[in-house]
Design an enzyme around this catalytic site. Structure first.
Site, PDB file in Angstrom:
ATOM      1  N   GLN A   9       2.470  -0.476  10.075  1.00  0.00           N
ATOM      2  CA  GLN A   9       3.966  -0.024   9.506  1.00  0.00           C
ATOM      3  C   GLN A   9       4.043   1.433   9.844  1.00  0.00           C
ATOM      4  OE1 GLN A   9       4.618  -1.633   5.931  1.00  0.00           O
ATOM      5  NE2 GLN A   9       6.836  -0.804   5.541  1.00  0.00           N
ATOM      6  N   SER A  90      -4.210  -0.544   8.993  1.00  0.00           N
ATOM      7  CA  SER A  90      -3.662  -0.972   7.658  1.00  0.00           C
ATOM      8  C   SER A  90      -3.010  -2.331   7.886  1.00  0.00           C
ATOM      9  CB  SER A  90      -2.481  -0.120   7.328  1.00  0.00           C
ATOM     10  OG  SER A  90      -1.764  -0.566   5.924  1.00  0.00           O
ATOM     11  N   LEU A  91      -1.657  -2.545   8.100  1.00  0.00           N
ATOM     12  CA  LEU A  91      -1.130  -3.983   8.458  1.00  0.00           C
ATOM     13  C   LEU A  91      -1.794  -4.465   9.613  1.00  0.00           C
ATOM     14  CD1 LEU A  91       0.906  -6.217   8.077  1.00  0.00           C
ATOM     15  CD2 LEU A  91       2.241  -4.713   9.649  1.00  0.00           C
ATOM     16  N   ARG A 115       2.758  -9.849   1.181  1.00  0.00           N
ATOM     17  CA  ARG A 115       2.107  -8.551   1.213  1.00  0.00           C
ATOM     18  C   ARG A 115       2.990  -7.399   0.762  1.00  0.00           C
ATOM     19  NH1 ARG A 115       0.121  -4.606   4.554  1.00  0.00           N
ATOM     20  NH2 ARG A 115      -1.802  -3.574   3.942  1.00  0.00           N
ATOM     21  N   HIS A 202      -2.066   1.988  -0.297  1.00  0.00           N
ATOM     22  CA  HIS A 202      -3.491   2.644  -0.328  1.00  0.00           C
ATOM     23  C   HIS A 202      -3.935   3.469  -1.142  1.00  0.00           C
ATOM     24  CE1 HIS A 202      -3.928   0.289   3.521  1.00  0.00           C
ATOM     25  NE2 HIS A 202      -2.855   0.925   4.026  1.00  0.00           N
ATOM     26  N   GLN A 251      -8.221  -3.247   0.648  1.00  0.00           N
ATOM     27  CA  GLN A 251      -7.662  -2.363   1.512  1.00  0.00           C
ATOM     28  C   GLN A 251      -6.282  -2.034   1.031  1.00  0.00           C
ATOM     29  OE1 GLN A 251      -4.493  -3.403   3.970  1.00  0.00           O
ATOM     30  NE2 GLN A 251      -5.724  -3.115   5.951  1.00  0.00           N
TER      31      GLN A 251
END
Length: 317
Positions: A9, A90-91, A115, A202, A251
């Protein structure tokens, strides 16, 4: 050997992959699959906006997932070789797992849409945030966050993205973020700025979303990826569904160790890193982490051709 990486993102933009779609039918095909799963026209949103909606986490995440997988499919359809290792920021970790068969693409689209919703609902809009701290080392930033956490009434803040030497992101409560920016500037940071994202991902504030994500992933089939995928949370590849689910769930409330991930890919023998998806964020980070790595991005027809030619030459040489 090369490594495949997928952005997360923040790399989204109106019109992304429009040029690649004209040369590769796989782009529209991938977005059509995602649109059917979501119940709205994801390609139209990506191409026309409005920007406010594209930047809403629940829409951004499936858009970025589809973009990364679409770019990979264009590469594969033109004879591009498989990487020796893969990772996503991440994503982008979901994009990597979908590209290499651990997650069914449609399942991944629905999972990341959920999510995004869980993330946004975990912390009321406006009460959390993220900031980038440039020019201070990891330990200094972590120490500044620890000091702010001790100040009364500011709330939680912690270092969450270890992206490259001297480039760390922090996330937490809005007032705590403002205070970290202030003390980072006093400590000599070259830049300390808020990022345009209201979800403090996070960090421990995502704990309510983690439990909901675990329940969602429990209903999704996850198998071994055809290429080792290094996970953000432990910089390790996992080969069974249970371990992958655990890594994805953890995560959400744990730091992204991207700098360590790039180093680990190099140690596995990756001389080149190819970023699949819009933007060049990971390409830029790779060069800051290790100037010896050849970093390329695939986001339009020209960059696809250059990357295919470069990787082929390295394989022949």
């Amino acid at each position: 050997m090369f490594a495949a990486t997928f952005p997360g993102q923040g790399s989204q933009s109106i019109g992304m992959l429009s040029g690649l779609s004209k040369a590769c039918g796989e782009v529209r095909g991938t977005f059509d699959e995602a649109s059917h799963a979501l119940g709205y026209d994801l390609w139209k949103l990506v191409q026309e906006g409005p920007e406010r909606r594209l930047n809403s986490t629940e829409q951004t995440q499936p858009a970025m997932l589809a973009a990364g997988v679409a770019a990979w499919r264009c590469w594969a359809a033109r004879g591009g070789p498989r990487p020796g290792v893969a990772a996503g920021h991440s994503l982008g970790e979901y994009s990597a797992l979908a590209a290499f068969g651990a997650l069914d693409f449609v399942d991944a689209v629905r999972a990341v849409s959920a999510r995004g919703r869980f993330m946004q609902e975990a912390v009321p809009r406006g009460e959390g945030g993220i900031a980038a701290i440039i020019g201070l080392d990891d330990d200094t930033v972590a120490g500044l966050c620890a000091g702010v956490r001790k100040e009364a009434g500011l709330g939680h803040v912690s270092a969450v993205n270890f992206n490259a030497p001297g480039q760390v992101a922090v996330a937490g409560a809005s007032r705590a973020i403002d205070r970290v920016i202030e003390v980072a500037r006093e400590a000599g940071a070259r830049r300390a700025i808020r990022l345009p994202m209201s979800v403090p991902v996070h960090c421990p504030l995502m704990a309510p979303a983690t439990g909901r994500l675990e329940a969602t992933l429990a209903a999704v089939h996850i198998g071994p990826p055809t290429v080792p995928v290094l996970h953000n949370v432990d910089v390790t590849s996992h080969s069974n569904g249970g371990s992958i689910r655990s890594a994805l769930s953890r995560q959400l409330a744990s730091p992204v160790r991207w700098r360590h991930t790039v180093i680990a890919m190099r140690e596995r023998g990756a001389a080149t890193m190819v970023e699949f998806g819009p933007g060049r964020v990971l390409t830029g980070l790779a060069r800051r982490i290790d100037r010896g790595i050849a970093a390329l991005a695939v986001h339009d027809a020209k960059s696809l051709g250059v990357a295919l030619e470069t990787v082929a030459k390295q394989a022949d040489g």
